[in-house]
Design a protein around this motif. Structure first.
Motif, mmCIF file in Angstrom:
data_model
loop_
_atom_site.group_PDB
_atom_site.id
_atom_site.type_symbol
_atom_site.label_atom_id
_atom_site.label_comp_id
_atom_site.label_asym_id
_atom_site.label_seq_id
_atom_site.Cartn_x
_atom_site.Cartn_y
_atom_site.Cartn_z
ATOM 1 N N PRO A 119 4.158 9.908 -9.593
ATOM 2 C CA PRO A 119 4.888 9.663 -8.348
ATOM 3 C C PRO A 119 4.962 8.191 -7.961
ATOM 4 C CG PRO A 119 2.759 10.688 -7.924
ATOM 5 C CD PRO A 119 2.971 10.752 -9.392
ATOM 6 N N ASP A 120 3.916 7.427 -8.280
ATOM 7 C CA ASP A 120 3.933 6.003 -7.936
ATOM 8 C C ASP A 120 4.983 5.258 -8.772
ATOM 9 O OD1 ASP A 120 1.851 6.544 -6.215
ATOM 10 O OD2 ASP A 120 0.300 5.954 -7.657
ATOM 11 N N ALA A 121 5.011 5.557 -10.069
ATOM 12 C CA ALA A 121 6.006 4.916 -10.930
ATOM 13 C C ALA A 121 7.417 5.371 -10.568
ATOM 14 C CB ALA A 121 5.709 5.226 -12.390
ATOM 15 N N LEU A 122 7.560 6.631 -10.149
ATOM 16 C CA LEU A 122 8.878 7.113 -9.726
ATOM 17 C C LEU A 122 9.352 6.390 -8.471
ATOM 18 C CD1 LEU A 122 8.557 10.943 -10.409
ATOM 19 C CD2 LEU A 122 10.174 9.361 -11.495
ATOM 20 N N LEU A 123 8.424 6.043 -7.582
ATOM 21 C CA LEU A 123 8.797 5.259 -6.395
ATOM 22 C C LEU A 123 9.343 3.897 -6.804
ATOM 23 C CD1 LEU A 123 8.854 4.715 -3.338
ATOM 24 C CD2 LEU A 123 6.471 3.926 -3.535
ATOM 25 N N VAL A 124 8.676 3.257 -7.768
ATOM 26 C CA VAL A 124 9.161 1.965 -8.271
ATOM 27 C C VAL A 124 10.525 2.138 -8.923
ATOM 28 C CG1 VAL A 124 8.745 0.150 -9.991
ATOM 29 C CG2 VAL A 124 6.867 0.968 -8.536
ATOM 30 N N ALA A 125 10.691 3.188 -9.741
ATOM 31 C CA ALA A 125 11.982 3.434 -10.389
ATOM 32 C C ALA A 125 13.080 3.647 -9.351
ATOM 33 C CB ALA A 125 11.887 4.646 -11.309
ATOM 34 N N GLU A 126 12.755 4.321 -8.262
ATOM 35 C CA GLU A 126 13.740 4.546 -7.195
ATOM 36 C C GLU A 126 14.169 3.226 -6.566
ATOM 37 O OE1 GLU A 126 16.060 7.333 -4.959
ATOM 38 O OE2 GLU A 126 14.652 7.731 -6.598
ATOM 39 N N ARG A 127 13.204 2.350 -6.320
ATOM 40 C CA ARG A 127 13.525 1.047 -5.717
ATOM 41 C C ARG A 127 14.371 0.187 -6.651
ATOM 42 N NH1 ARG A 127 8.092 -1.070 -2.490
ATOM 43 N NH2 ARG A 127 8.007 0.652 -0.971
ATOM 44 N N VAL A 128 14.000 0.162 -7.901
ATOM 45 C CA VAL A 128 14.787 -0.625 -8.858
ATOM 46 C C VAL A 128 16.151 0.033 -9.072
ATOM 47 C CG1 VAL A 128 14.881 -1.522 -11.220
ATOM 48 C CG2 VAL A 128 12.722 -1.525 -9.964
ATOM 49 N N ARG A 188 0.821 -1.210 0.000
ATOM 50 C CA ARG A 188 0.000 0.000 0.000
ATOM 51 C C ARG A 188 0.858 1.265 0.000
ATOM 52 N NH1 ARG A 188 -5.056 -1.596 4.062
ATOM 53 N NH2 ARG A 188 -5.661 -3.467 2.896
ATOM 54 N N ALA A 189 2.060 1.131 -0.546
ATOM 55 C CA ALA A 189 2.897 2.317 -0.721
ATOM 56 C C ALA A 189 2.390 3.160 -1.883
ATOM 57 C CB ALA A 189 4.350 1.910 -0.975
ATOM 58 N N VAL A 190 1.658 2.529 -2.791
ATOM 59 C CA VAL A 190 0.987 3.246 -3.877
ATOM 60 C C VAL A 190 -0.449 2.748 -3.940
ATOM 61 C CG1 VAL A 190 3.145 3.445 -5.165
ATOM 62 C CG2 VAL A 190 1.579 1.588 -5.690
ATOM 63 N N PRO A 191 -1.391 3.569 -4.355
ATOM 64 C CA PRO A 191 -2.801 3.161 -4.370
ATOM 65 C C PRO A 191 -3.101 2.144 -5.459
ATOM 66 C CG PRO A 191 -2.556 5.361 -5.305
ATOM 67 C CD PRO A 191 -1.220 4.994 -4.736
#
Length: 406
Positions: free
Chosen positions: A306-315, A275-278
């Motif tokens: 912003p949700d996709a940027l969070l994923v990009a940050e993790r990867v 639930r870090a992204v909706p």
């Protein structure tokens, strides 16, 4: 003695020097040869005439015929014969077989690509590769006896005899199902290479590592694998295993040798599950799909989602850890991320660049995206086949023709 002159035998050094010069010269004259070699005019002309007689070089129309003659006696002009034959590069990927037929210099004649079933047997895969090679040559209108060299890239370590070592699950044996033997009769030189090593060749020849002597090509498709170049030499190892991705299964913060497409899918699913992204956002709706297209995630990130940027940050953190390991082991100046996903990977690499300095004590290498796309292994295979033709097959061909005309 160079490989070219060695292939032409003792006492043929001048012929070998001319042949070596001709590969890079395009059209040339005897004066051009003298300026680049230690040969006298008479020796150069004799060697050129010998190679013209062997039909390895061809004499071009002189300047008067070509319309550029001004005054004086027009110089004789020469070039490599256009009829030497072809080279073949094969990208034998896990899900595709791509065959490229090209001339020995710079022209692609045919690029033939078919899908491959990941569950097919080694015998079926071998048959598909041989069938694809034959189909590509037929499409190009080239007979088998015109093939100068073949190079095949496979997703497995490969020793200097073209053999892959046993894999605990049989993956390497299926990926490289006896190709050195199966293709041995198709050309005077057949080379089986690791796909990441061919990606490194491609990046050094035509990509983001031109002029760089220390770099890693990080192939990031189905699985991670590194083609490592140190001091201008592609590193190989006893079994061809330098840069083998299995090491990433054992690194905390990476945990798997699965490539970037899988990393993006897993990170997107995890972000929604936590639930870090909706779940009802643009990224959350992608997660409902059986397979998430990583390009869609990256497109969202590039647009500022912003949700996709969070994923990009993790990867990006995963990529930084991988590059940190490679940087500590091989001290490259650049790491080039290769494969189809590289075309849109910049949001991930931007995050990796910010994180990377924390991952190693040495100066951080540049992290660049390849511009060669999904065909990077094919490009490297063709480049390797051309080098084999230049250094091995054509000198032997010249030797054979000179013996016949002697």
């Amino acid at each position: 003695m160079t490989e070219v002159s060695a292939g032409l035998g003792t006492g043929r050094a001048s012929v070998g020097a001319i042949l070596g010069f001709a590969w890079d010269a395009g059209e040339f004259t005897a004066t051009d040869v003298m300026a680049s070699t230690s040969l006298t005019r008479s020796t150069a002309i004799d060697a050129i005439d010998t190679l013209v007689g062997a039909e390895v070089l061809r004499e071009l129309p002189n300047a008067r015929v070509a319309g550029s003659y001004r005054s004086g006696r027009p110089a004789r002009r020469f070039a490599l014969s256009p009829d030497l034959g072809v080279v073949v590069g094969i990208d034998a990927g896990d899900t595709h077989i791509a065959v490229t037929v090209a001339d020995p210099l710079d022209q692609t004649l045919v690029h033939h690509r078919v899908s491959a079933d990941q569950t097919q047997s080694a015998a079926a895969r071998r048959a598909l590769i041989v069938e694809s090679l034959g189909a590509a040559l037929d499409e190009a209108g080239v007979a088998r006896d015109r093939v100068l060299a073949v190079c095949v890239g496979v997703a497995a370590p490969v020793d200097r005899d073209g053999i892959s070592p046993p894999h605990p699950d049989g993956f390497w044996e299926r990926t490289n199902p006896g190709l050195a033997e199966a293709l041995g009769a198709w050309a005077p030189v057949v080379e089986i290479k690791n796909d990441a090593q061919l990606a490194a060749v491609a990046e050094g020849a035509l990509g983001a590592a031109i002029g760089c002597r220390d770099y890693v090509a990080l192939l990031s498709s189905e699985r991670y694998g590194g083609g490592v170049v140190v001091d201008g030499h592609v590193l190989h190892g006893a079994h061809g295993g330098v840069g083998e991705g299995v090491v990433f299964d054992h690194i905390v913060g990476v945990g798997s040798a699965n490539g970037l497409p899988y990393s993006l899918q897993e990170a997107a699913r995890a972000a929604v599950a936590e639930r870090a992204v909706p779940a009802d956002g643009a990224l959350g709706r992608l997660v409902d799909e059986e397979r998430i297209d990583p390009r869609l995630v990256l497109t969202l990130a590039a647009s500022g989602d912003p949700d996709a940027l969070l994923v990009a940050e993790r990867v990006g953190a995963v990529v930084a850890r991988i590059v940190g390991v490679l940087g500590s082991m091989y001290d490259p100046a650049r790491v080039v991320v290769c494969g189809a996903v590289a075309e849109s990977i910049e949001p991930v690499l931007a995050a990796a660049r910010r994180i990377l300095p924390e991952e190693l004590h040495l100066p951080a290498p540049e992290i660049l995206a390849s511009t060669l796309g999904a065909e990077v292994v094919s490009v490297g295979a063709v480049a390797t086949a051309r080098r084999a033709a230049r250094e091995r097959t054509v000198p032997l061909l010249a030797e054979q023709r000179l013996r016949v005309t002697a």
